[in-house]
Design a protein around this motif. Structure first.
Motif, PDB file in Angstrom:
ATOM      1  N   ILE B  11      29.652  54.855  38.661  1.00  0.00           N
ATOM      2  CA  ILE B  11      29.472  54.950  37.103  1.00  0.00           C
ATOM      3  C   ILE B  11      29.596  53.681  36.545  1.00  0.00           C
ATOM      4  O   ILE B  11      30.485  52.722  36.885  1.00  0.00           O
ATOM      5  N   THR B  12      28.661  53.404  35.624  1.00  0.00           N
ATOM      6  CA  THR B  12      28.598  52.081  34.775  1.00  0.00           C
ATOM      7  C   THR B  12      28.897  52.563  33.406  1.00  0.00           C
ATOM      8  O   THR B  12      28.060  53.003  32.832  1.00  0.00           O
ATOM      9  N   VAL B  13      29.982  51.680  32.836  1.00  0.00           N
ATOM     10  CA  VAL B  13      30.161  52.254  31.129  1.00  0.00           C
ATOM     11  C   VAL B  13      30.117  50.823  30.608  1.00  0.00           C
ATOM     12  O   VAL B  13      30.534  49.640  31.264  1.00  0.00           O
ATOM     13  N   SER B  14      29.821  50.709  29.208  1.00  0.00           N
ATOM     14  CA  SER B  14      30.176  49.511  28.274  1.00  0.00           C
ATOM     15  C   SER B  14      31.456  49.417  28.001  1.00  0.00           C
ATOM     16  O   SER B  14      32.192  50.419  27.492  1.00  0.00           O
ATOM     17  N   GLU B  15      32.171  48.364  27.990  1.00  0.00           N
ATOM     18  CA  GLU B  15      33.476  48.248  27.260  1.00  0.00           C
ATOM     19  C   GLU B  15      33.644  48.871  26.028  1.00  0.00           C
ATOM     20  O   GLU B  15      32.688  48.525  25.161  1.00  0.00           O
ATOM     21  N   GLY B  16      34.606  49.611  25.758  1.00  0.00           N
ATOM     22  CA  GLY B  16      34.839  50.490  24.474  1.00  0.00           C
ATOM     23  C   GLY B  16      34.312  51.657  24.608  1.00  0.00           C
ATOM     24  O   GLY B  16      34.757  52.457  23.681  1.00  0.00           O
ATOM     25  N   ALA B  17      33.458  51.951  25.633  1.00  0.00           N
ATOM     26  CA  ALA B  17      32.855  53.262  25.654  1.00  0.00           C
ATOM     27  C   ALA B  17      33.975  54.365  26.137  1.00  0.00           C
ATOM     28  O   ALA B  17      34.819  53.808  26.901  1.00  0.00           O
ATOM     29  N   SER B  18      33.614  55.523  26.138  1.00  0.00           N
ATOM     30  CA  SER B  18      34.679  56.755  26.793  1.00  0.00           C
ATOM     31  C   SER B  18      34.210  56.849  28.088  1.00  0.00           C
ATOM     32  O   SER B  18      33.123  56.518  28.424  1.00  0.00           O
ATOM     33  N   LEU B  19      35.167  57.546  28.818  1.00  0.00           N
ATOM     34  CA  LEU B  19      34.942  57.573  30.181  1.00  0.00           C
ATOM     35  C   LEU B  19      35.557  58.865  30.980  1.00  0.00           C
ATOM     36  O   LEU B  19      36.509  59.425  30.321  1.00  0.00           O
ATOM     37  N   LYS B 110      33.315  54.232  42.092  1.00  0.00           N
ATOM     38  CA  LYS B 110      33.531  52.952  41.831  1.00  0.00           C
ATOM     39  C   LYS B 110      33.008  52.895  40.196  1.00  0.00           C
ATOM     40  O   LYS B 110      32.056  53.202  39.916  1.00  0.00           O
ATOM     41  N   LEU B 111      33.896  52.456  39.332  1.00  0.00           N
ATOM     42  CA  LEU B 111      33.743  52.263  37.983  1.00  0.00           C
ATOM     43  C   LEU B 111      33.268  50.596  37.678  1.00  0.00           C
ATOM     44  O   LEU B 111      33.954  49.686  37.830  1.00  0.00           O
ATOM     45  N   SER B 112      32.339  50.405  37.083  1.00  0.00           N
ATOM     46  CA  SER B 112      31.692  49.186  36.634  1.00  0.00           C
ATOM     47  C   SER B 112      31.747  49.199  35.199  1.00  0.00           C
ATOM     48  O   SER B 112      31.297  50.140  34.563  1.00  0.00           O
ATOM     49  N   VAL B 113      32.264  48.107  34.766  1.00  0.00           N
ATOM     50  CA  VAL B 113      32.408  47.860  33.156  1.00  0.00           C
ATOM     51  C   VAL B 113      31.486  46.848  32.511  1.00  0.00           C
ATOM     52  O   VAL B 113      31.802  45.627  32.958  1.00  0.00           O
ATOM     53  N   ILE B 114      30.602  46.895  31.549  1.00  0.00           N
ATOM     54  CA  ILE B 114      29.689  45.982  31.236  1.00  0.00           C
ATOM     55  C   ILE B 114      30.262  45.475  29.866  1.00  0.00           C
ATOM     56  O   ILE B 114      30.751  46.261  28.920  1.00  0.00           O
ATOM     57  N   PRO B 115      30.498  44.223  29.852  1.00  0.00           N
ATOM     58  CA  PRO B 115      31.338  43.378  28.689  1.00  0.00           C
ATOM     59  C   PRO B 115      30.436  43.659  27.320  1.00  0.00           C
ATOM     60  O   PRO B 115      29.301  43.927  27.292  1.00  0.00           O
TER      61      PRO B 115
END
Lengths: 116, 115
Positions: B11-19, B110-115
């Motif tokens: 899963i990829t989410v943007s920083e500050g987004a909910s998960l 696996k969690l990836s976070v986009i700055p």
């Protein structure tokens, strides 16, 4: 305080060699577990000790795998005649509790075994 | 036999987004449920656990999880993701029997976070 430690952190073995992996649990922890984590997978249970007694070894994949905890503290996982399919990270965990309590497990950093 | 399914491999989410990370389990009795996080080269760290009582449990690092017996689920949530949350997350179910208290883990997300 000190957590669970494992040594070595990395081990490369040629197929057919024997290896020994060590686990130092948190002082005073009664329960000790070994898990095997293949690449891209979750950990899988190998064996469980309560003090020096090995109460469950149902997860050991073959008779080449042997674990001991002779004095109820440090544990050693031994793999004889290593095979390529033994390549994995071997995780040790300890817990202060036994039956029916929280049985939260504290994990060490693991030993990455590569069999060539 | 007990089992754990984590349907999302990555899963990829943007920083500050909910998960929300999903976890479904199969177990014949009341399960003991856990979420662990594993950073590269590190051991597993316990985020939170459920044994009984309140079905919404709070953990470390701002994580929470809700046990839903009717759905056999124990999803992990965080309202605002930080870049340091990038890691692999494992759901696990514990059982007792034959003197052993092993954990059965899912395959991880696996969690990836986009700055």
């Amino acid at each position: 305080g000190a957590g669970v430690s494992q040594s070595p952190r990395y081990k490369v073995a040629k197929r057919g060699q024997d290896v020994a992996l060590r686990c130092d649990p948190i002082s005073g922890h009664v329960s000790l577990f070994w898990y095997q984590q293949a690449l891209g997978q979750g950990p899988e249970f190998l064996t469980y000790f309560q003090n020096e007694a090995q109460l469950d070894k149902s997860g050991l994949p073959s008779d080449r795998f042997f674990a001991e905890r002779p004095e109820g503290s440090v544990s050693t996982l031994k793999i004889q005649r290593t095979q390529q399919e033994d390549s994995a990270v071997y995780l040790c965990a300890s817990s202060p509790n036994i039956a029916g309590v929280s049985y939260e497990q504290y994990f060490g950093p693991g030993t990455r075994l590569t069999v060539t | 036999a007990q089992s754990v399914t984590q349907p999302d491999i990555h899963i990829t989410v943007s920083e500050g987004a909910s998960l929300e990370l999903r976890c479904n389990y199969s177990y014949g009795a009341t399960p003991y449920l856990f979420w662990y996080v594993q950073s590269p080269g590190q051991g597993l760290q316990l985020l939170l656990k459920y044994f009984s009582g309140d079905t919404l449990v709070q953990g470390i690092k701002g994580f929470e999880a809700e046990f839903k017996r009717s759905q056999s689920s124990f999803n992990l949530r965080k309202p605002s993701v930080h870049w340091s949350d990038a890691a692999e997350y494992f759901c696990a179910v514990g059982r007792s029997g034959a003197g052993s208290y092993q954990l059965t883990f899912g395959k991880g997300t696996k969690l990836s976070v986009i700055p």
